[in-house]
Design a protein around this motif. Structure first.
Motif, PDB file in Angstrom:
ATOM      1  N   THR A  54     -18.061  68.626 -67.728  1.00  0.00           N
ATOM      2  CA  THR A  54     -19.520  68.611 -67.798  1.00  0.00           C
ATOM      3  C   THR A  54     -20.158  69.952 -67.457  1.00  0.00           C
ATOM      4  N   GLY A  55     -19.373  70.918 -67.041  1.00  0.00           N
ATOM      5  CA  GLY A  55     -19.955  72.209 -66.684  1.00  0.00           C
ATOM      6  C   GLY A  55     -19.117  72.951 -65.674  1.00  0.00           C
ATOM      7  N   SER A  56     -19.748  73.887 -64.983  1.00  0.00           N
ATOM      8  CA  SER A  56     -19.033  74.711 -64.016  1.00  0.00           C
ATOM      9  C   SER A  56     -19.963  75.075 -62.866  1.00  0.00           C
ATOM     10  N   ASP A  57     -19.364  75.486 -61.760  1.00  0.00           N
ATOM     11  CA  ASP A  57     -20.173  76.009 -60.672  1.00  0.00           C
ATOM     12  C   ASP A  57     -19.436  77.156 -59.996  1.00  0.00           C
ATOM     13  N   TYR A  58     -20.208  77.946 -59.228  1.00  0.00           N
ATOM     14  CA  TYR A  58     -19.707  79.185 -58.654  1.00  0.00           C
ATOM     15  C   TYR A  58     -20.160  79.332 -57.206  1.00  0.00           C
ATOM     16  N   ALA A  59     -19.356  80.058 -56.448  1.00  0.00           N
ATOM     17  CA  ALA A  59     -19.801  80.476 -55.129  1.00  0.00           C
ATOM     18  C   ALA A  59     -20.957  81.457 -55.303  1.00  0.00           C
ATOM     19  N   ASP A  60     -21.892  81.423 -54.378  1.00  0.00           N
ATOM     20  CA  ASP A  60     -23.054  82.315 -54.480  1.00  0.00           C
ATOM     21  C   ASP A  60     -22.634  83.781 -54.553  1.00  0.00           C
ATOM     22  N   SER A  61     -21.557  84.118 -53.880  1.00  0.00           N
ATOM     23  CA  SER A  61     -21.126  85.512 -53.804  1.00  0.00           C
ATOM     24  C   SER A  61     -20.631  86.070 -55.131  1.00  0.00           C
ATOM     25  N   VAL A  62     -20.317  85.197 -56.095  1.00  0.00           N
ATOM     26  CA  VAL A  62     -19.771  85.680 -57.374  1.00  0.00           C
ATOM     27  C   VAL A  62     -20.663  85.339 -58.561  1.00  0.00           C
ATOM     28  N   LYS A  63     -21.742  84.613 -58.335  1.00  0.00           N
ATOM     29  CA  LYS A  63     -22.639  84.245 -59.437  1.00  0.00           C
ATOM     30  C   LYS A  63     -23.149  85.486 -60.146  1.00  0.00           C
TER      31      LYS A  63
END
Length: 120
Positions: A54-63
Motif C-alpha cells: 500500500t505504500g512506503s514510509d521513512y525515518a525523518d532523518s532520511v526523508k
C-alpha cells in the motif's frame, strides 16, 4: 527455506550516492513487506525505510534523500541513498516479510548486513 542477501554497501564521500540491494531467494510465494534498518556500534538498530503493497514510509532523518523500492518479479528490494551524510554511516540490514510457498505461513527474514561508510 528463504534467505535475503544485501549488497551495494561501501565507502562514499559526503554528498554522494549508493544503491543497496536486497535479493530474496528460496520458496517464495510473495514478499509482503520489505524494510531497511541500520545499526552503529553501541546503538540500537533503527528503521530507515519500509515498503508495503500500500505504500512506503521513512525515518525523518532520511526523508527526501532515500528512496525504497521493490521489484516483485525479481524478489529484490532496493534502497537508493542520495546526498549521503557522515551520520548515515552504519551497517544496513534488510528485513523481509515473506510468505513461504505452499505453507500459507509468513516468516520474517533478516540479512547479514552491508556496511556503508560516508567519509571524505
Amino acid at each position: 527455506q528463504v534467505q535475503v542477501v544485501e549488497s551495494g554497501g561501501g565507502l562514499v564521500q559526503p554528498g554522494g550516492s549508493l544503491r543497496l540491494s536486497c535479493a530474496a531467494s528460496g520458496r517464495i510465494f510473495s514478499i509482503n513487506a520489505m524494510g531497511w534498518y541500520r545499526q552503529v556500534p553501541g546503538k540500537e538498530r533503527e528503521l530507515v525505510a519500509r515498503i508495503f503493497s500500500t505504500g512506503s514510509d521513512y525515518a525523518d532523518s532520511v526523508k527526501g534523500r532515500f528512496t525504497i523500492s521493490k521489484d516483485n518479479a525479481k524478489n529484490t528490494g532496493y534502497l537508493q541513498m542520495n546526498s549521503l551524510k557522515s551520520e548515515d554511516t552504519a551497517v544496513y540490514f534488510c528485513n523481509a516479510q515473506v510468505e513461504v510457498h505452499g505453507t500459507y505461513t509468513t516468516v520474517e527474514i533478516w540479512g547479514q548486513g552491508t556496511p556503508v561508510t560516508v567519509s571524505s
